[in-house]
Write a protein that holds these residues in place. Structure first.
Motif, mmCIF file in Angstrom:
data_model
loop_
_atom_site.group_PDB
_atom_site.id
_atom_site.type_symbol
_atom_site.label_atom_id
_atom_site.label_comp_id
_atom_site.label_asym_id
_atom_site.label_seq_id
_atom_site.Cartn_x
_atom_site.Cartn_y
_atom_site.Cartn_z
ATOM 1 N N MET A 42 33.774 35.726 34.920
ATOM 2 C CA MET A 42 35.165 36.073 35.220
ATOM 3 C C MET A 42 35.962 35.750 33.973
ATOM 4 O O MET A 42 36.604 34.704 33.859
ATOM 5 C CB MET A 42 35.647 35.264 36.431
ATOM 6 C CG MET A 42 37.041 35.631 36.918
ATOM 7 S SD MET A 42 37.060 37.281 37.643
ATOM 8 C CE MET A 42 38.703 37.296 38.367
ATOM 9 N N GLY A 79 39.381 32.289 38.141
ATOM 10 C CA GLY A 79 37.998 31.844 38.083
ATOM 11 C C GLY A 79 37.797 30.417 38.559
ATOM 12 O O GLY A 79 36.819 30.117 39.262
ATOM 13 N N THR A 116 36.866 30.003 33.649
ATOM 14 C CA THR A 116 37.571 29.231 34.686
ATOM 15 C C THR A 116 39.070 29.283 34.424
ATOM 16 O O THR A 116 39.721 28.253 34.261
ATOM 17 C CB THR A 116 37.081 27.773 34.715
ATOM 18 O OG1 THR A 116 37.170 27.201 33.392
ATOM 19 C CG2 THR A 116 35.639 27.703 35.176
#
Length: 293
Positions: free
Chosen positions: A71, A20, A16
């Motif tokens: 990601m 992300g 994240t």
């Protein structure tokens, strides 16, 4: 694949960071249940405040998700979360889906695909382009490699994240396409910086120059979106210098494997390495202008 993508589908999101987090947030906005895992829990705080379930490990996330999206930063990070007894592939549900949206090595995408296939898991490599703005607005370009059946099944998720979604071919094709994208950007960024430096040196107002050239034959994403940031001295990362260097290294390695000359890519890579050595690794790619000022 028997798992259908519905409003009840649980999506596991690993990573994240700058992009992300926005991508996962858009999936939340679309109504999907989100599981999240990242090395730094604090980075997932906003997602958790909006209902995401925190998972302590990639293993736990994989076992409780129908679709797993990764990601992360580097190919080594991809290997870490996918392989081994605590990795995604060892613990994901049968007939689930894994989508690596990291810019990584085509060979690694193929390896993930082959290992996933042995466990009846569908795998797609789907790197993206569009930076922080595209991630926030859900307008990313998504370049996909893998089987048509999996691509069509996952199209509803891709349509939440982007608006230019193309299946490029078999496993690894998404990564090769993204590397072509990065080669284009690498050369273009040098040209944008040179144009701004030239405009200043010749006594022009760079802002007016951009007004003239950003809609003509010189038009590009970098010219329209990053050049204005350069002129404002805004070097906040929409995409990190360190990650761009990683991408260019992968592209250069792949080009050499293909027997292809890429002199523009080599020049850009050397300039960005110089920029990183000056302490700009965590700046946005538009910080390249600092070498020309």
């Amino acid at each position: 694949m028997t798992i259908m993508i519905t409003e009840n589908t649980t999506i596991g999101f690993v990573g994240t960071g700058v992009m992300g987090k926005s991508m996962a947030r858009n999936l939340q906005h679309a109504g999907y249940t989100i599981n999240v895992y990242t090395r730094t829990k604090e980075k997932a705080k906003e997602l958790m405040e909006h209902g995401a379930s925190w998972k302590e490990t990639a293993k736990e996330l994989a076992a409780t998700s129908d679709v797993i999206i990764t990601m992360v930063g580097y190919p080594s990070d991809v290997e870490e979360v996918y392989f081994g007894e605590n990795g995604i592939l060892e613990n994901a549900k049968e007939n689930s889906y894994v989508i690596d949206m990291t810019t990584s090595k085509p060979s690694l995408a193929i390896e993930i695909y082959e290992q996933a296939l042995k466990k009846n898991i569908a795998s797609l490599d789907a790197p993206v382009s569009g930076g922080d703005t595209g991630a926030k607005n859900g307008t990313l370009a998504i370049m996909v490699g893998g089987k048509q059946e999996a691509f069509e099944a996952l199209r509803p998720l891709f349509e939440v994240l982007g608006d230019n979604i193309v299946l490029q071919g078999e496993a690894g094709s998404g990564q090769y396409t993204k590397l072509a994208n990065q080669i284009t950007i690498a050369n273009n960024m040098v040209g944008v910086c040179e144009a701004i430096a030239f405009a200043r040196k010749s006594g022009l107002q760079p802002e007016r120059v951009l007004d003239s050239i950003s809609t003509g034959a010189a038009a590009s994403f970098s010219l329209s979106n990053l050049a204005p940031r350069m002129l404002k001295g805004d070097y906040a990362p929409g995409f990190y210098v360190k990650h761009f260097i990683k991408d260019m290294n992968i592209a250069l390695e792949s080009a050499k494997e293909l027997g292809l000359m890429t002199p523009g890519l080599e020049l850009s890579l050397n300039l960005y390495k110089e920029l990183a050595e000056k302490g700009e690794s965590n700046s946005g790619t538009q910080a390249l202008i600092k070498l020309f000022m």
